[in-house]
Design a protein around this motif. Structure first.
Motif, PDB file in Angstrom:
ATOM      1  N   LEU A  92     -11.450   7.229  -6.313  1.00 16.64           N
ATOM      2  CA  LEU A  92      -9.992   6.805  -6.345  1.00 16.64           C
ATOM      3  C   LEU A  92      -9.352   7.575  -5.147  1.00 16.64           C
ATOM      4  O   LEU A  92      -8.442   6.823  -4.694  1.00 16.64           O
ATOM      5  CB  LEU A  92      -9.325   7.446  -7.598  1.00 16.64           C
ATOM      6  N   THR A  93      -9.851   8.793  -4.734  1.00 16.35           N
ATOM      7  CA  THR A  93      -9.287   9.094  -3.521  1.00 16.35           C
ATOM      8  C   THR A  93      -9.512   8.369  -2.257  1.00 16.35           C
ATOM      9  O   THR A  93      -8.573   8.305  -1.274  1.00 16.35           O
ATOM     10  CB  THR A  93      -9.710  10.568  -3.162  1.00 16.35           C
ATOM     11  N   ILE A  94     -10.744   7.530  -2.218  1.00 19.47           N
ATOM     12  CA  ILE A  94     -11.129   6.773  -1.030  1.00 19.47           C
ATOM     13  C   ILE A  94     -10.008   5.674  -1.344  1.00 19.47           C
ATOM     14  O   ILE A  94      -9.629   5.077  -0.095  1.00 19.47           O
ATOM     15  CB  ILE A  94     -12.413   6.109  -1.111  1.00 19.47           C
ATOM     16  N   ALA A  95      -9.711   5.091  -2.428  1.00 10.82           N
ATOM     17  CA  ALA A  95      -9.009   4.159  -2.586  1.00 10.82           C
ATOM     18  C   ALA A  95      -7.370   4.331  -2.101  1.00 10.82           C
ATOM     19  O   ALA A  95      -6.606   3.617  -1.360  1.00 10.82           O
ATOM     20  CB  ALA A  95      -8.790   3.435  -3.904  1.00 10.82           C
ATOM     21  N   ALA A  96      -6.818   5.745  -2.100  1.00  8.24           N
ATOM     22  CA  ALA A  96      -5.774   6.155  -1.918  1.00  8.24           C
ATOM     23  C   ALA A  96      -5.593   5.746  -0.285  1.00  8.24           C
ATOM     24  O   ALA A  96      -4.660   5.733   0.107  1.00  8.24           O
ATOM     25  CB  ALA A  96      -5.523   7.489  -2.411  1.00  8.24           C
ATOM     26  N   VAL A  97      -6.527   6.477   0.353  1.00 14.00           N
ATOM     27  CA  VAL A  97      -6.454   6.509   1.775  1.00 14.00           C
ATOM     28  C   VAL A  97      -6.273   4.953   2.361  1.00 14.00           C
ATOM     29  O   VAL A  97      -5.447   4.723   3.117  1.00 14.00           O
ATOM     30  CB  VAL A  97      -8.023   7.201   2.464  1.00 14.00           C
ATOM     31  N   LEU A  98      -7.323   4.224   1.959  1.00 13.21           N
ATOM     32  CA  LEU A  98      -7.036   2.806   2.252  1.00 13.21           C
ATOM     33  C   LEU A  98      -5.667   2.311   2.004  1.00 13.21           C
ATOM     34  O   LEU A  98      -5.055   1.412   2.627  1.00 13.21           O
ATOM     35  CB  LEU A  98      -8.199   2.158   1.788  1.00 13.21           C
ATOM     36  N   ALA A  99      -5.078   2.461   0.670  1.00 16.10           N
ATOM     37  CA  ALA A  99      -3.909   1.958   0.409  1.00 16.10           C
ATOM     38  C   ALA A  99      -2.943   2.506   1.174  1.00 16.10           C
ATOM     39  O   ALA A  99      -1.772   1.658   1.405  1.00 16.10           O
ATOM     40  CB  ALA A  99      -3.746   2.436  -1.277  1.00 16.10           C
ATOM     41  N   VAL A 100      -2.714   3.594   1.596  1.00 14.27           N
ATOM     42  CA  VAL A 100      -1.658   4.211   2.360  1.00 14.27           C
ATOM     43  C   VAL A 100      -1.434   3.593   3.698  1.00 14.27           C
ATOM     44  O   VAL A 100      -0.544   3.196   4.432  1.00 14.27           O
ATOM     45  CB  VAL A 100      -1.540   5.654   2.619  1.00 14.27           C
ATOM     46  N   ILE A 101      -3.056   3.334   4.382  1.00 12.07           N
ATOM     47  CA  ILE A 101      -2.949   2.575   5.543  1.00 12.07           C
ATOM     48  C   ILE A 101      -2.402   1.034   5.317  1.00 12.07           C
ATOM     49  O   ILE A 101      -1.446   0.497   6.328  1.00 12.07           O
ATOM     50  CB  ILE A 101      -4.462   2.457   5.988  1.00 12.07           C
ATOM     51  N   ALA A 102      -3.047   0.200   4.381  1.00  9.41           N
ATOM     52  CA  ALA A 102      -2.264  -0.889   4.257  1.00  9.41           C
ATOM     53  C   ALA A 102      -0.912  -0.950   3.985  1.00  9.41           C
ATOM     54  O   ALA A 102      -0.073  -1.901   4.486  1.00  9.41           O
ATOM     55  CB  ALA A 102      -3.181  -1.684   2.717  1.00  9.41           C
ATOM     56  N   ALA A 103      -0.343  -0.125   2.970  1.00  6.01           N
ATOM     57  CA  ALA A 103       1.109  -0.186   2.582  1.00  6.01           C
ATOM     58  C   ALA A 103       1.915   0.199   4.109  1.00  6.01           C
ATOM     59  O   ALA A 103       2.920  -0.137   4.241  1.00  6.01           O
ATOM     60  CB  ALA A 103       1.159   0.856   1.806  1.00  6.01           C
ATOM     61  N   ARG A 104       1.417   1.309   4.583  1.00  2.00           N
ATOM     62  CA  ARG A 104       2.278   1.418   6.187  1.00  2.00           C
ATOM     63  C   ARG A 104       2.270   0.207   7.106  1.00  2.00           C
ATOM     64  O   ARG A 104       3.201  -0.123   7.469  1.00  2.00           O
ATOM     65  CB  ARG A 104       1.364   2.629   6.637  1.00  2.00           C
ATOM     66  N   ASN A 105       1.002  -0.507   7.157  1.00  6.59           N
ATOM     67  CA  ASN A 105       1.109  -1.832   8.032  1.00  6.59           C
ATOM     68  C   ASN A 105       1.911  -2.705   7.477  1.00  6.59           C
ATOM     69  O   ASN A 105       2.654  -3.450   8.060  1.00  6.59           O
ATOM     70  CB  ASN A 105      -0.427  -2.320   8.060  1.00  6.59           C
ATOM     71  N   LEU A 106       1.948  -2.771   6.121  1.00  8.78           N
ATOM     72  CA  LEU A 106       2.771  -3.731   5.503  1.00  8.78           C
ATOM     73  C   LEU A 106       4.372  -3.487   5.630  1.00  8.78           C
ATOM     74  O   LEU A 106       5.040  -4.459   5.827  1.00  8.78           O
ATOM     75  CB  LEU A 106       2.666  -4.022   4.039  1.00  8.78           C
ATOM     76  N   GLY A 107       4.587  -2.220   5.542  1.00 12.70           N
ATOM     77  CA  GLY A 107       6.020  -1.700   5.863  1.00 12.70           C
ATOM     78  C   GLY A 107       6.564  -2.082   7.308  1.00 12.70           C
ATOM     79  O   GLY A 107       7.903  -2.427   7.505  1.00 12.70           O
ATOM     80  N   VAL A 108       5.642  -1.836   8.185  1.00 10.93           N
ATOM     81  CA  VAL A 108       5.889  -2.208   9.626  1.00 10.93           C
ATOM     82  C   VAL A 108       6.169  -3.948   9.589  1.00 10.93           C
ATOM     83  O   VAL A 108       7.401  -4.349  10.369  1.00 10.93           O
ATOM     84  CB  VAL A 108       4.808  -1.966  10.451  1.00 10.93           C
ATOM     85  N   LEU A 109       5.395  -5.015   8.965  1.00 14.83           N
ATOM     86  CA  LEU A 109       5.455  -6.181   9.255  1.00 14.83           C
ATOM     87  C   LEU A 109       6.576  -6.700   8.319  1.00 14.83           C
ATOM     88  O   LEU A 109       7.385  -7.486   8.686  1.00 14.83           O
ATOM     89  CB  LEU A 109       4.205  -6.835   8.665  1.00 14.83           C
ATOM     90  N   LEU A 110       6.864  -5.939   7.336  1.00 16.94           N
ATOM     91  CA  LEU A 110       8.259  -6.600   6.307  1.00 16.94           C
ATOM     92  C   LEU A 110       9.402  -5.481   6.503  1.00 16.94           C
ATOM     93  O   LEU A 110      10.228  -5.910   5.600  1.00 16.94           O
ATOM     94  CB  LEU A 110       7.670  -6.406   4.954  1.00 16.94           C
ATOM     95  N   GLY A 111       9.343  -4.542   7.366  1.00 11.78           N
ATOM     96  CA  GLY A 111      10.500  -3.926   7.521  1.00 11.78           C
ATOM     97  C   GLY A 111      10.763  -2.873   6.151  1.00 11.78           C
ATOM     98  O   GLY A 111      12.211  -2.746   6.270  1.00 11.78           O
ATOM     99  N   TRP A 112       9.846  -2.548   5.704  1.00 13.85           N
ATOM    100  CA  TRP A 112       9.926  -1.453   4.639  1.00 13.85           C
ATOM    101  C   TRP A 112      10.428  -0.280   4.892  1.00 13.85           C
ATOM    102  O   TRP A 112      10.249   0.385   5.953  1.00 13.85           O
ATOM    103  CB  TRP A 112       8.924  -1.293   3.688  1.00 13.85           C
TER     104      TRP A 112
END
Length: 230
Positions: A92-112
């Motif tokens: 699960l901790t591996i998933a968390a690392v990847l999740a924050v990378i993906a969420a951060r990038n989506l935040g940049v793209l969608l203005g979160w």
């Protein structure tokens, strides 16, 4: 069969492909367990780095650093004493690392806002954890999907100009890629039955995987969250 014996048997089934001989001490696979500490050291360094400065992404970097540190804790538990929930924490901790990378990038793209980025990363991690608790293999498949999303959104962010792509960034990302590819090759060659596998050796391909992937994620974090002094 008592609980302790059951945990050792479970580890033997899951960890036997990592080459290193499984002992009966506190650390079932000492080399693989100790090398896992690289994730925790690098993750805590990123947290310390974030705490020293202010910025819009401070909280996101702290989340990323803590998740990376958690990978080390989970891996030490999995290759070491194998407490209850060791595999779940490991995966699960591996998933968390990847999740924050993906969420951060989506935040940049969608203005979160940062709160939305952290909330998305947290919810994705919790959802994957819930699946892993009942179907570990399905949970790992979801982790792969999140990892692919992290890579894809990273490319899109730079290609659309939402994040500055300098020569320095290019060099660092190439370095991250080289580390990950090298880690993957050594890990495959060093798996149980592989050409460089020696169960009794202090050199373990899976331990090299730990060290190189930890360095790759630290290097990624270093360039993803630049400080004013970098």
């Amino acid at each position: 069969m008592n609980t302790s014996s059951g945990l050792v048997l479970l580890f033997a089934e899951l960890g036997e492909s990592d080459c290193e001989d499984i002992g009966d001490g506190f650390l079932n696979q000492p080399v693989n367990a100790i090398s896992s500490g690289a994730y925790t050291l690098f993750g805590l360094w990123l947290v310390w780095r974030a705490m020293r400065r202010n910025g819009d992404e401070k909280s996101v970097e702290i989340f990323y650093g803590l998740a990376l540190a958690g990978v080390g804790i989970g891996s030490i538990a999995f290759h070491g004493p194998v407490p209850p929930g060791a595999r779940l924490l490991h995966d699960l901790t591996i998933a968390a690392v990847l999740a924050v990378i993906a969420a951060r990038n989506l935040g940049v793209l969608l203005g979160w806002q940062r709160r939305a980025i952290l909330g998305t990363a947290g919810l994705v991690t919790i959802a994957i954890g819930a699946v892993m608790a009942v179907a570990p293999d399905a949970g790992n498949l979801l982790t792969g999907v999140v990892g692919a999303a992290a890579v894809a959104t990273e490319v899109i962010v730079y290609r659309t100009g939402r994040r500055r792509f300098s020569q320095r960034v290019a060099r660092i990302l190439i370095g991250v890629g080289v580390l990950l590819v090298t880690a993957g090759i050594v890990n495959v060659l060093g798996r149980t039955g592989g050409p460089i596998c020696d169960p009794d050796s202090l050199f373990q391909g899976h331990a090299v995987w730990h060290a190189l992937t930890a360095a790759a994620f630290m290097l990624y974090g270093y360039t993803a969250f630049p400080s004013g002094s970098d």
